[in-house]
Scaffold this motif. Structure first.
Motif, PDB file in Angstrom:
ATOM      1  N   ALA A 117      -4.640  -7.557 -10.972  1.00 56.21           N
ATOM      2  CA  ALA A 117      -4.689  -7.528  -9.054  1.00 56.21           C
ATOM      3  C   ALA A 117      -3.301  -8.408  -9.157  1.00 56.21           C
ATOM      4  O   ALA A 117      -3.316  -9.669  -9.973  1.00 56.21           O
ATOM      5  CB  ALA A 117      -5.650  -8.519  -9.361  1.00 56.21           C
ATOM      6  N   ASP A 118      -2.683  -8.592  -7.772  1.00 54.62           N
ATOM      7  CA  ASP A 118      -1.694 -10.046  -7.247  1.00 54.62           C
ATOM      8  C   ASP A 118      -2.478 -10.850  -6.395  1.00 54.62           C
ATOM      9  O   ASP A 118      -2.582 -10.556  -5.504  1.00 54.62           O
ATOM     10  CB  ASP A 118      -0.717  -8.213  -6.453  1.00 54.62           C
ATOM     11  N   TYR A 169       5.677  -7.397  -5.050  1.00 52.59           N
ATOM     12  CA  TYR A 169       5.509  -7.569  -6.010  1.00 52.59           C
ATOM     13  C   TYR A 169       4.403  -6.062  -6.179  1.00 52.59           C
ATOM     14  O   TYR A 169       4.444  -4.850  -6.710  1.00 52.59           O
ATOM     15  CB  TYR A 169       4.297  -8.194  -6.585  1.00 52.59           C
ATOM     16  N   SER A 170       3.325  -5.823  -5.045  1.00 54.31           N
ATOM     17  CA  SER A 170       2.129  -4.457  -5.340  1.00 54.31           C
ATOM     18  C   SER A 170       3.262  -3.173  -4.718  1.00 54.31           C
ATOM     19  O   SER A 170       2.084  -2.354  -5.333  1.00 54.31           O
ATOM     20  CB  SER A 170       1.154  -5.193  -3.645  1.00 54.31           C
ATOM     21  N   HIS A 227      -3.659   1.309 -10.506  1.00 51.01           N
ATOM     22  CA  HIS A 227      -4.737   0.838  -9.332  1.00 51.01           C
ATOM     23  C   HIS A 227      -3.777  -0.498  -9.288  1.00 51.01           C
ATOM     24  O   HIS A 227      -4.636  -1.919  -9.816  1.00 51.01           O
ATOM     25  CB  HIS A 227      -6.041   0.634  -9.347  1.00 51.01           C
ATOM     26  N   ILE A 228      -3.591  -1.197  -8.185  1.00 52.66           N
ATOM     27  CA  ILE A 228      -3.654  -2.701  -7.323  1.00 52.66           C
ATOM     28  C   ILE A 228      -4.243  -3.403  -6.836  1.00 52.66           C
ATOM     29  O   ILE A 228      -4.045  -2.305  -5.233  1.00 52.66           O
ATOM     30  CB  ILE A 228      -2.334  -2.074  -7.477  1.00 52.66           C
ATOM     31  N   ASN A 262      -0.239   5.489  -2.664  1.00 55.40           N
ATOM     32  CA  ASN A 262      -2.870   5.504  -2.748  1.00 55.40           C
ATOM     33  C   ASN A 262      -3.159   4.646  -3.527  1.00 55.40           C
ATOM     34  O   ASN A 262      -4.422   5.200  -3.809  1.00 55.40           O
ATOM     35  CB  ASN A 262      -2.683   7.349  -2.080  1.00 55.40           C
ATOM     36  N   ASN A 263      -2.115   3.803  -4.511  1.00 54.19           N
ATOM     37  CA  ASN A 263      -2.809   2.922  -5.656  1.00 54.19           C
ATOM     38  C   ASN A 263      -3.265   1.455  -5.294  1.00 54.19           C
ATOM     39  O   ASN A 263      -3.493   0.618  -6.174  1.00 54.19           O
ATOM     40  CB  ASN A 263      -2.659   3.397  -7.052  1.00 54.19           C
ATOM     41  N   ILE A 264      -2.678   1.041  -3.974  1.00 51.69           N
ATOM     42  CA  ILE A 264      -3.055  -0.005  -3.878  1.00 51.69           C
ATOM     43  C   ILE A 264      -3.871  -0.203  -2.971  1.00 51.69           C
ATOM     44  O   ILE A 264      -4.584   0.241  -1.668  1.00 51.69           O
ATOM     45  CB  ILE A 264      -2.080  -0.440  -2.947  1.00 51.69           C
TER      46      ILE A 264
END
Length: 176
Positions: A23-24, A32-33, A44-45, A68-70
């Motif tokens: 988690a950002d 950062y993300s 997964h972000i 695709n992982n944000i």
């Protein structure tokens, strides 16, 4: 001279590994993300911010770069439960250059603590001072000693300190 540690350098020093949930908190435009997404394709972000236009910008950038992982989350980390994440649902929380802006520093850290799994970690980066219009106002600066006290009060212990650039310090906090 390295005034800013830079997301890639800070992430490498953090110990974050691929395949984790991150988690950002206060992601802003997502520096950062985006870096996390590129470095850790199996992670997964959750990119969390209270400013919707910044999240829209991040979504556009992630789409443009085929990341695709944000997952962007419009939320308020200054409230317990405000991140909209489940209890003990992430391995890492990243909190960079955000806490000094908060009027509820203790609550932000409690929210980070709430969403972290057992033995979860907090990667924390903050300004070491006020630099004449760059960074926080003098009264907003959170010293490393103050951060350590806030960590302790929120249920973290400082695991280690890392180099976050000339004008910043970095701490890794572990859930106690």
């Amino acid at each position: 001279m390295n005034f800013f540690g830079g997301p890639d350098n800070i992430i490498k020093q953090s110990g974050i590994q691929d395949g984790t949930m991150i988690a950002d908190f206060g992601c802003g435009t997502g520096a950062y993300s985006l870096a996390l997404s590129k470095m850790f394709r199996a992670s997964h972000i959750f990119a969390i911010d209270v400013q919707k236009p910044l999240l829209e910008h991040l979504t556009t950038e992630a789409h443009r770069e085929h990341l695709n992982n944000i997952e962007t989350v419009w939320a308020d980390i200054e409230k317990v439960g405000g991140s909209k994440l489940r209890d003990q649902s992430v391995d890492w929380v990243l909190l960079s250059n955000t806490l000094f802006l908060s009027d509820h520093k203790d609550t932000v850290l409690k929210e980070a603590r709430r969403v972290l799994k057992h033995n979860g970690k907090l990667c924390f980066v903050e300004w070491t001072g006020s630099y004449g219009g760059m960074g926080p106002l003098p009264e907003q600066v959170i010293t490393q000693e103050q951060a350590t006290t806030l960590f302790d009060q929120a249920g973290f212990r400082v695991d280690h300190v890392f180099d976050a650039g000339t004008h910043h310090y970095g701490l890794i906090g572990v859930v106690m």
